[in-house]
Every structure is written in C-alpha cells, then in structure tokens.
Write an enzyme that holds these catalytic residues in place. Structure first.
Site, PDB file in Angstrom:
ATOM      1  N   VAL A   1      35.768  25.487  53.611  1.00 50.68           N
ATOM      2  CA  VAL A   1      34.402  24.255  53.823  1.00 50.68           C
ATOM      3  C   VAL A   1      33.931  24.550  52.173  1.00 50.68           C
ATOM      4  O   VAL A   1      32.733  22.928  52.612  1.00 50.68           O
ATOM      5  CB  VAL A   1      33.888  25.247  54.225  1.00 50.68           C
ATOM      6  CG1 VAL A   1      32.847  25.253  55.191  1.00 50.68           C
ATOM      7  CG2 VAL A   1      34.870  26.203  55.165  1.00 50.68           C
TER       8      VAL A   1
ATOM      9  N   VAL B   1      34.914  22.013  59.108  1.00 49.12           N
ATOM     10  CA  VAL B   1      36.013  23.425  59.232  1.00 49.12           C
ATOM     11  C   VAL B   1      35.351  23.842  61.070  1.00 49.12           C
ATOM     12  O   VAL B   1      34.767  24.847  60.687  1.00 49.12           O
ATOM     13  CB  VAL B   1      36.450  24.101  58.290  1.00 49.12           C
ATOM     14  CG1 VAL B   1      37.617  24.944  58.917  1.00 49.12           C
ATOM     15  CG2 VAL B   1      37.297  23.309  56.974  1.00 49.12           C
TER      16      VAL B   1
ATOM     17  N   LEU C   1      41.067  26.676  29.258  1.00 49.90           N
ATOM     18  CA  LEU C   1      39.560  26.691  30.204  1.00 49.90           C
ATOM     19  C   LEU C   1      38.967  26.105  28.334  1.00 49.90           C
ATOM     20  O   LEU C   1      38.339  26.742  27.363  1.00 49.90           O
ATOM     21  CB  LEU C   1      38.931  27.886  30.025  1.00 49.90           C
ATOM     22  CG  LEU C   1      39.061  28.736  31.151  1.00 49.90           C
ATOM     23  CD1 LEU C   1      40.014  28.886  31.781  1.00 49.90           C
ATOM     24  CD2 LEU C   1      37.497  29.290  31.491  1.00 49.90           C
TER      25      LEU C   1
ATOM     26  N   ILE D   1      35.336  26.117  27.397  1.00 49.73           N
ATOM     27  CA  ILE D   1      34.496  27.512  27.026  1.00 49.73           C
ATOM     28  C   ILE D   1      35.304  27.911  26.029  1.00 49.73           C
ATOM     29  O   ILE D   1      34.996  28.267  25.048  1.00 49.73           O
ATOM     30  CB  ILE D   1      35.097  28.419  28.523  1.00 49.73           C
ATOM     31  CG1 ILE D   1      34.788  27.841  29.674  1.00 49.73           C
ATOM     32  CG2 ILE D   1      34.106  29.857  27.946  1.00 49.73           C
ATOM     33  CD1 ILE D   1      33.019  27.483  30.078  1.00 49.73           C
TER      34      ILE D   1
ATOM     35  N   LEU E   1      33.530  23.653  39.003  1.00 44.09           N
ATOM     36  CA  LEU E   1      34.741  22.876  38.382  1.00 44.09           C
ATOM     37  C   LEU E   1      35.266  23.433  40.348  1.00 44.09           C
ATOM     38  O   LEU E   1      35.131  23.814  41.039  1.00 44.09           O
ATOM     39  CB  LEU E   1      35.223  24.476  38.314  1.00 44.09           C
ATOM     40  CG  LEU E   1      35.335  25.218  36.846  1.00 44.09           C
ATOM     41  CD1 LEU E   1      35.644  26.659  36.072  1.00 44.09           C
ATOM     42  CD2 LEU E   1      35.913  23.813  36.057  1.00 44.09           C
TER      43      LEU E   1
END
Length: 594
Positions: free
Chosen positions: A51, A25, A476, A479, A421
């Site tokens: 980024v 970027v 999730l 988890i 993630l």
C-alpha cells in the site's frame, strides 16, 4: 433527488473532479468503496503489491502531467499507516494526492475493533487535511473540500477516512448538480512586481532561481520568456529542473551541496542579485547561508506566505502563485524592453556559459567494474529530450542530477525532501500510467531498488512499460560516503556470496533472476561498451512486451560522488575533473581547455 450510497457518491465526485486513475489495495473496510468503483466505471484502478507503493504511484501520476491528482486507496489500518510515507513525501514536495481509507464501523471506533486506528490523527501532520467522516450526508462536502484544499494555495495531500457503515449508508445526491469549488491562489500586485524588476535592473550580475512551484503552476514557458526578455541566466533547483532546457543559452546550471554542477556553483558565487520564484531555499541547495547570501540581494516569490522568511529574510518577499507573478513579470519586462530601459546582460550571460564550458566533471572511464559516471554518459546517448527520469535518493540520484540532461518540465520527477528508499519503482509506474506512450526511465541504486521490488509485478500484471537503470555496487553508497566523516564503514555493506548465483561474486542479490521471477525483463551489464547496446535493447523489450525492463550495471564497490558537507564554495570533487573534451563527451557544451 437521486439516492445512492455515500461510497457511490464519492466515486461520482472523483470523476467530476477529473480523476481517471487510482492505485490501491482492497480490504474488508474499504470494499463498499471498491464495489462503487466497479459499479460506476470510469476510473481505472491499478492493484499495488504494497500500500505504500500505491501512495508513491499516486505521487508519480500527479507529477507527470499538469492537473493530475493521483488517488491511493486502502483500509485505515494497516494500509493507511503504510501510506503515511507517501503522504509525507507528497506534502514535503507540495504534491496533491488523495488518500481514501476504509475504517471500522463508527459504533466501534473506540472499542479496539479489528484494524481500527485513528488514521486521521496519524495523518494530520503530513496532510493539508485528514478527516474521518462520521455522517454519511457529509461525504459529498468532505470530498468537495478535499479537492479544493489540494488545489488551493500550496498544493498538498488530503486523507479522507470512511467508516464502513458510512460508506454503505444511502444519501440523496445528484452527480449532475455537482460543481468543484473555485480554487484560490494568492497573486502578486503590479506594484510588487515593478519593485522586484527595479531591484533586478539595478544589479550587475543577476540570476533567476527557478523552483518546483513554477512547474506546479504550469508556468515554465512564462519563466523562459521572462529570462529571455531580460537576458538573465537561470539556476533551476532540483525540483525545478527542466523548466528551461539544459541546452538553453541562459541555463546557468544547478547549485548546491550535492545535486549541482561545478559551473552552477561558480556562476552563483559570481552573482550579486537573486530572484527566487517557487523555491524554498532547501538546505541541500543553499549550504551554509553566510556563504550563499554574502554580497547578494534576494527577492523571493512563493505561493505560501509563511515560506517567506522561513529560511532567511529576503530583501523583498512576495506571496504569489508563480504563474500569476510571472505573468506580471513578463508584462513589466516587455514594457521596459520596449522603452529601452532593460540593462544589456549579454556579457554576464556569456560568462556563465564560459564557466559551463570550462568547469566539467569527467564521465568517460573505461574501468571494469564500471564507474557510475560512465553509466550516465551512456544514458545521455541512449535517452533523448523526451525522456522522463524518475528517481528518489542516494548516490545514484546525486550523480544522475550532476551528469544527466533534462529538457522539459515534469521530465525530472524526483522525491526531493523526504527521499524514501523504495520510492522509485512505484513512482515510475505512476508516471508511466499517466504517460503510457512516453519514454520513462527510472534510476536506482541497489538498496532503493530492493525496498519495493515487488511492485515490478504490478508493471507486469497491468502492462506498464518503462526502463529501470539499476546501478549496483552492493553498498548503501550515500551513507557510506557520509560515514567517512566518522571514520567508519559500518552496517552499510550489502555484499554476500550468493550460493545460487556464484557468478555474481560478492554482489549478493541476483536482481536478474528476481526481476524475471516477477514477470519483467532484465539485462546485466559488466563492461562499459555493453551499456549503450543494453539501453537500446531495453527500449525495444519494453515496447515489445509492455513490462518494466531493468538494466543492471555492475559498478565498482566504492565511488565517492562530488559533494560538500558545508557550503557551495567547497565541493570535494573526489575524482579527477575533465581536462580534455574526451573526458566529458556528452556534456552540453564542449569542454574548453585554457
């Protein structure tokens, strides 16, 4: 001597080091480098939407082909700080990527200038080297050293930070005289390898543990040759999956607490000798060391000397590049085989395949909402041996590793240790950039998918096609499963009723609308018989439109995937295991029922 800006010299060095693609970027402090990139030509640039996404694209690009080094570019802050996660991911998995950042002018580095940050200090713990270049004349040497470090010894990332005035300063530099520095890698001695083979030959039930270092060294064929010469079964690690095909008669399955096969753990527990090459004894592979090590002799070969003994002390440790070691392993094995001095391992190898046929997990379920196991079963039908899978973390990745099939090195591209993630989408774009005509299939749960969803627009803009399988349970999931040990189900539930898409019920985000809004294609599947046609349609849409195509599978809200929290001898299967061939119709070996 020709004169050019230091930024132009850096770009010329990139090309002479084999760089053809970069991801990033632009920003004020890195614009001189971008100007040089445009003026020089020869390096294709992909504009990311975030980024951090650029850094993960660089990772995926590197992992897709031997010799690739992905490059990510941005300003020092906040772009550089955004890319720290990518650098951490890269160093954790020994992946060479080059991060180039544009810094405030040298005269104001300590005067709180706009977006000035000491990115070199921030990046130091997650790189092999991080340098802010204060003298323009040093730029060629710093870049030359960067490529040398990325390729020497244990591969890893490097950050080069360029103040804007350094970029703009003219220096004397002749690209035609530039030569990359020679790469150094430790190599085993013949005596060390002879001792290792002697120990292997003295055992009764040996295994080879094939790690990601073999793929980094581009030595998969040598590993397969050594296994075939000796008849010793192979356990690939998660990072080494694909070194030998899943359907090979010496593939003994993966071992571990999570991304493992029932038969893989059973085979390992029957072994008495383990030769690990290019692996790190990661805790999700070993589990409790007393169980993993009991009754076994260990030889460990690794390119990084300080890795030997880091997790446990092997009976023999050898510091060596995997390719250098395997060349000698093959040489010694050939000689012993010709002399008739290698043990016959056929009975032991056959027993590993008997366990493989007997110990399988069930994948065939007709439930609605879908069980995730059925998704992977249909993926096995739809996607062939040429498929490159890309995934990061979560129950989707764990179940995928248990149930999918991989046949070639660099065809399971997984963020192994860091597991951030959001990694999957940009990494898949990097892989597809490196292999534009290949079959690239990403795998995500809904939360991983939502983390860097905006990067799909990069695929639409730059026409980067791949298929993304999204398993959605609005949770999730990993988890939530871990919270069972605490008797809670807290802050892991993503469900809500979307007032704009009431047909979704409580599944919340309308991924189809979002994906289409980003310029890509999407298909939603709610019944098992729709899966295979959806995958086939997705392949056609990706080829026709040259954009990412998402297949969203609506899963049951709660599924517990097989795993152990402690050791490889006590994996909780949760679901009923396969007891008849129809329960696992896409398994490599047809189920045998005793």
């Amino acid at each position: 001597m020709p004169r050019m800006t230091a930024a132009r010299a850096a770009v010329e060095i990139l090309k002479r080091e084999g760089v053809s693609n970069a991801f990033g970027v632009p920003g004020a402090a890195i614009n001189p480098f971008y100007a040089a990139l445009k003026a020089s030509g020869g390096v294709q640039h992909t504009l990311a939407r975030h980024v951090e996404g650029a850094s993960h694209m660089a990772e995926g690009y590197t992992r897709a082909r031997a010799g690739n080094i992905g490059v990510c570019i941005g300003t020092s802050g906040p772009a550089g700080t955004d890319m720290i996660t990518g650098l951490y991911s890269a160093i954790a998995d020994s992946v060479p990527i080059l991060c180039i950042t544009g810094q405030a002018p040298t005269a104001v580095l300590h005067k709180e200038d706009f977006q000035a940050v000491d990115i070199a200090s921030i990046a130091a713990p997650v790189t092999k080297a991080a340098t802010t270049v204060l003298e323009a004349a040093q730029v060629p040497g710093v870049f030359q050293q960067a490529f040398h470090l990325m390729r020497t010894g244990l591969p890893g990332p490097v950050l080069v930070d360029l103040p804007i005035d350094v970029q703009l300063t003219e220096i004397e530099f002749d690209p035609e005289l530039y030569e990359p520095l020679p790469v150094h890698k430790p190599a085993a001695s013949r005596k060390q390898i002879e001792r290792a083979v002697e120990m292997l030959n003295a055992s009764e039930r040996p295994l080879l543990v094939a790690g990601g270092g073999i793929i980094n060294a581009d030595a998969s064929e040598l590993l397969v040759e050594f296994a075939e010469l000796t008849g010793v079964p192979v356990v690939p690690t998660l990072m080494g999956w694909g070194i030998l095909p899943d359907d090979h008669d010496l593939n003994a399955g993966m071992v571990g607490l999570q991304t493992s096969h029932r038969y893989g753990n059973a085979n390992f527990l029957e072994s008495d000798f383990v030769l690990g090459i290019g692996n790190r004894w990661a805790n999700r592979h070993t589990g409790r060391l007393d169980v993993y090590r009991q009754g076994r002799t260990f030889v460990h070969v690794d390119i990084e000397p300080t890795q030997l003994g880091r997790i446990f002390a092997p009976d023999l440790g050898i510091a060596s590049d995997a390719k250098a070691a395997l060349e000698l392993f093959v040489e010694v094995a050939r000689e012993l085989k010709a002399a008739g001095k290698l043990k016959d391992r056929s009975v032991w190898a056959a027993s590993t395949q008997e366990r493989r046929a007997a110990l399988q997990r069930r994948t065939h379920f007709d439930d609605v909402p879908l069980k995730p196991q059925r998704v992977y079963e249909e993926m096995n039908r739809a996607f062939g041996p040429e498929t490159r899978y890309v995934t990061t973390i979560g129950l989707s990745q764990i179940a995928g590793a248990q149930m999918l099939h991989v046949y070639r090195p660099r065809h399971w591209i997984n963020c192994g240790q860091a597991g951030p993630l959001g990694w999957t989408i940009p990494a898949a774009l990097g892989v597809a950039t490196a292999d534009p005509d290949g079959s690239v299939v990403a795998l995500s749960g809904d939360y991983d998918f939502q983390f860097m969803l905006e990067e799909l627009a990069v695929g639409a803009q730059h026409r980067i096609p791949y298929v993304h399988v999204l398993v959605n349970n609005s949770y999730l999931g990993l988890i939530r499963q871990a919270q069972r040990n605490f008797d809670i189900d807290f802050q892991v539930n993503l469900e809500f009723e979307n007032q704009n898409s009431p047909e979704l019920g409580v599944y919340g985000v309308d991924h189809v609308k979002v994906v289409e809004g980003l310029g890509c294609k999407a298909i939603r599947v709610t019944e098992p018989d729709q899966l295979l046609p959806a995958f086939e349609e997705a392949k056609k849409l990706a080829a026709e439109h040259r954009v990412p195509v998402v297949v969203e599978a609506i899963l049951e809200r709660v599924t517990n995937i097989s795993m152990s929290g402690t050791d490889i001898a006590s994996v909780n299967e949760f679901e009923d295991v396969a007891t008849e061939p129809g329960h696992a119709p896409t398994a490599i070996r047809p189920l045998t029922v005793s």
